[in-house]
Design a protein around this motif. Structure first.
Motif, PDB file in Angstrom:
ATOM      1  N   ASP A 257      29.545  53.829  72.021  1.00  0.00           N
ATOM      2  CA  ASP A 257      28.859  53.757  73.316  1.00  0.00           C
ATOM      3  C   ASP A 257      28.015  54.990  73.607  1.00  0.00           C
ATOM      4  OD1 ASP A 257      30.001  51.323  73.666  1.00  0.00           O
ATOM      5  OD2 ASP A 257      31.502  51.960  75.130  1.00  0.00           O
ATOM      6  N   ASP A 258      28.495  56.159  73.241  1.00  0.00           N
ATOM      7  CA  ASP A 258      27.758  57.379  73.566  1.00  0.00           C
ATOM      8  C   ASP A 258      26.528  57.583  72.674  1.00  0.00           C
ATOM      9  OD1 ASP A 258      29.434  57.757  71.373  1.00  0.00           O
ATOM     10  OD2 ASP A 258      29.553  59.928  71.698  1.00  0.00           O
TER      11      ASP A 258
ATOM     12  N   LEU B 139      16.970  57.505  77.936  1.00  0.00           N
ATOM     13  CA  LEU B 139      17.391  58.718  78.645  1.00  0.00           C
ATOM     14  C   LEU B 139      17.411  58.544  80.160  1.00  0.00           C
ATOM     15  CD1 LEU B 139      15.651  61.516  76.532  1.00  0.00           C
ATOM     16  CD2 LEU B 139      18.076  60.914  76.588  1.00  0.00           C
TER      17      LEU B 139
ATOM     18  N   CYS C 246      18.117  55.891  81.848  1.00  0.00           N
ATOM     19  CA  CYS C 246      19.323  55.119  82.163  1.00  0.00           C
ATOM     20  C   CYS C 246      20.574  55.991  82.018  1.00  0.00           C
ATOM     21  CB  CYS C 246      19.404  53.899  81.248  1.00  0.00           C
ATOM     22  SG  CYS C 246      20.739  52.762  81.644  1.00  0.00           S
ATOM     23  N   ARG C 247      20.641  56.772  80.960  1.00  0.00           N
ATOM     24  CA  ARG C 247      21.774  57.697  80.767  1.00  0.00           C
ATOM     25  C   ARG C 247      21.869  58.683  81.937  1.00  0.00           C
ATOM     26  NH1 ARG C 247      25.669  56.493  76.865  1.00  0.00           N
ATOM     27  NH2 ARG C 247      24.639  55.669  75.002  1.00  0.00           N
TER      28      ARG C 247
ATOM     29  N   GLN D  60      27.940  58.144  88.673  1.00  0.00           N
ATOM     30  CA  GLN D  60      29.154  57.702  87.986  1.00  0.00           C
ATOM     31  C   GLN D  60      30.168  57.097  88.939  1.00  0.00           C
ATOM     32  OE1 GLN D  60      29.669  58.056  84.322  1.00  0.00           O
ATOM     33  NE2 GLN D  60      30.923  56.383  85.053  1.00  0.00           N
TER      34      GLN D  60
ATOM     35  N   GLU E 131      29.818  50.442  83.555  1.00  0.00           N
ATOM     36  CA  GLU E 131      29.152  51.159  82.466  1.00  0.00           C
ATOM     37  C   GLU E 131      29.433  50.490  81.119  1.00  0.00           C
ATOM     38  OE1 GLU E 131      28.907  55.666  80.520  1.00  0.00           O
ATOM     39  OE2 GLU E 131      30.187  55.269  82.247  1.00  0.00           O
TER      40      GLU E 131
ATOM     41  N   TYR F 139      26.893  48.559  78.193  1.00  0.00           N
ATOM     42  CA  TYR F 139      26.852  48.765  76.744  1.00  0.00           C
ATOM     43  C   TYR F 139      27.065  47.447  75.993  1.00  0.00           C
ATOM     44  CZ  TYR F 139      27.265  53.675  78.090  1.00  0.00           C
ATOM     45  OH  TYR F 139      27.053  54.902  78.647  1.00  0.00           O
TER      46      TYR F 139
END
Length: 427
Positions: A323-324, A330, A332-333, A340, A348, A352
């Protein structure tokens, strides 16, 4: 208009006369030039329906050919017959009548381009199957830009929240109301956002969704403030629905993901809508595009282990990136990191899973639809000017002199000539 002539200065031409000049003088002259070329050299037919909204439905027939005077490939108009009932029989009959009327031999038709619907491209009862009865050597690869759009459309359907519906609702709310646009302008000025036009998403326009997603993200803060403060926000209907979706972090997360993931496909689509002939680039570019999407969710070691990119086992769980490392963009991250607490772990993870399913769908569609195994495309890759340093002669293994934009059309004509020869001669 004619400043150098006293007599010509008195020239005037009304609507009726201008119409007749265009229809009876200019058009026959231009058409005759195209017809003469089609009678004497190979050409490709491009066939599609017009975008008019009249009672009669028209099919546009364009031809793509090489102009010996200008030394470049050109697209020219041939005819626009009326076809109100769009069956394969009627569509082919209209095309056949045009060629017969202009005394253009079917033997000169070496390519056919249209959209990829079954009535055009079906194996047994379609326009292309009837063309092959007249010209068995005709080439048909489909419209690569239309295929790319179909791949994206199939993948977008896997997004759990309807991005397209939200874009459409926002557009419809403002489209016919100057009052609403005026009220919204206040929010744009207060938040210091450029008042770019809110555009409509049309699924049949290939580059439409990416532009609409990008434009909605640009307006997002102002749209959220406008709809949340609207007097009808508590009533059931479009305004309440839009306000709720705009205030949902998950929805913005998917917008940011789509804005990033559609960039490679849009670049590919834009490149092959250019006027210049890029047939020599196509085979390498479709492989490159597939590799770009594979790298977004499949481990690099798995991809490089296969020389044929279409044989990569992309749907095996052990081959997925964690996932990471999964590419969601970027922006979206960054949005996930900043929100969070609002998004939550489960939402989250859902993103994914959706992203992987999105990539799997788009890759599977590309492998199924794109011409990866087309031997003709592979053989004419040398028309790409960038490949000139890799081409060597069989006799002395020396580099060929020049293969650039000026000489590439000559090779195209050579390939067209070879394709028209009988199989016994071509060997």
């Amino acid at each position: 208009m004619f400043t150098d002539s006293e007599i010509a200065k008195g020239f005037s031409c009304g609507r009726t006369k201008t119409t007749q000049i265009v229809k009876r003088a200019v058009n026959p002259s231009l058409l005759n030039s195209v017809v003469q070329k089609c009678r004497s050299q190979p050409f490709t037919i491009m066939y599609d329906e017009s975008t008019g909204y009249g009672q009669d439905k028209c099919m546009v027939i364009l031809v793509r050919l090489f102009d010996n005077e200008l030394h470049m490939p050109l697209t020219r108009f041939l005819d626009m017959p009326i076809v109100n009932i769009g069956t394969a029989v009627n569509l082919f009959h209209a095309m056949d009548q045009t060629l017969t009327k202009q005394e253009i031999p079917w033997s000169n038709v070496f390519g056919f381009m249209s959209d990829n619907c079954s009535v055009m491209k079906g194996k047994h009862n379609s326009v292309i199957s009837r063309i092959r009865e007249r010209q068995p050597l005709v080439m048909d690869m489909g419209c690569i830009c239309h295929l790319a759009n179909l791949c994206v459309g199939a993948a977008v359907k896997l997004i759990p929240l309807s991005v397209e519906d939200l874009i459409f609702d926002i557009y419809c709310h403002f489209n016919q109301s100057s009052k609403r646009k005026g009220e919204y302008k206040v929010f744009l000025e207060f938040l210091d956002i450029d008042p770019l036009k809110i555009i409509k998403h049309v699924s049949t326009r290939w580059l439409s969704l990416k532009k609409c997603v990008d434009r909605t993200l640009h307006h997002w803060p102002a749209l959220l403030s406008y709809f949340k403060s609207h007097k009808d926000v508590e009533k059931e209907g479009r305004i309440k629905r839009v306000a709720k979706l705009l205030d949902t972090p998950e929805m913005k997360m998917y917008f940011l993901f789509l804005n990033d993931v559609m960039e490679p496909m849009n670049d590919f689509n834009t490149a092959f809508q250019a006027d210049a002939s890029k047939i020599g680039l196509l085979h390498n570019q479709v492989k490159r595009l597939l590799r770009i999407f594979l790298k977004r969710f499949v481990k690099t070691s798995v991809i490089v282990a296969h020389t044929d990119v279409t044989q990569v086992p992309y749907d095996v769980g052990d081959h997925f990136l964690p996932d990471d490392k999964l590419v969601v963009g970027l922006p979206c991250r960054g949005y996930i990191a900043d929100h969070q607490d609002e998004i939550g772990v489960e939402t989250e993870k859902k993103l994914y899973r959706t992203a992987r399913n999105f990539y799997i769908k788009i890759v599977s569609k590309m492998i199924d639809k794109f011409p990866f195994s087309d031997t003709t495309l592979q053989d004419i890759a040398f028309i790409n000017p960038r490949m000139k340093t890799k081409i060597v002669s069989d006799s002395d293994n020396a580099d060929l002199d020049v293969l650039d934009e000026a000489t590439a059309p000559c090779f195209i004509k050579f390939i067209e000539f070879i394709l028209r020869r009988p199989a016994s001669e071509s060997s």
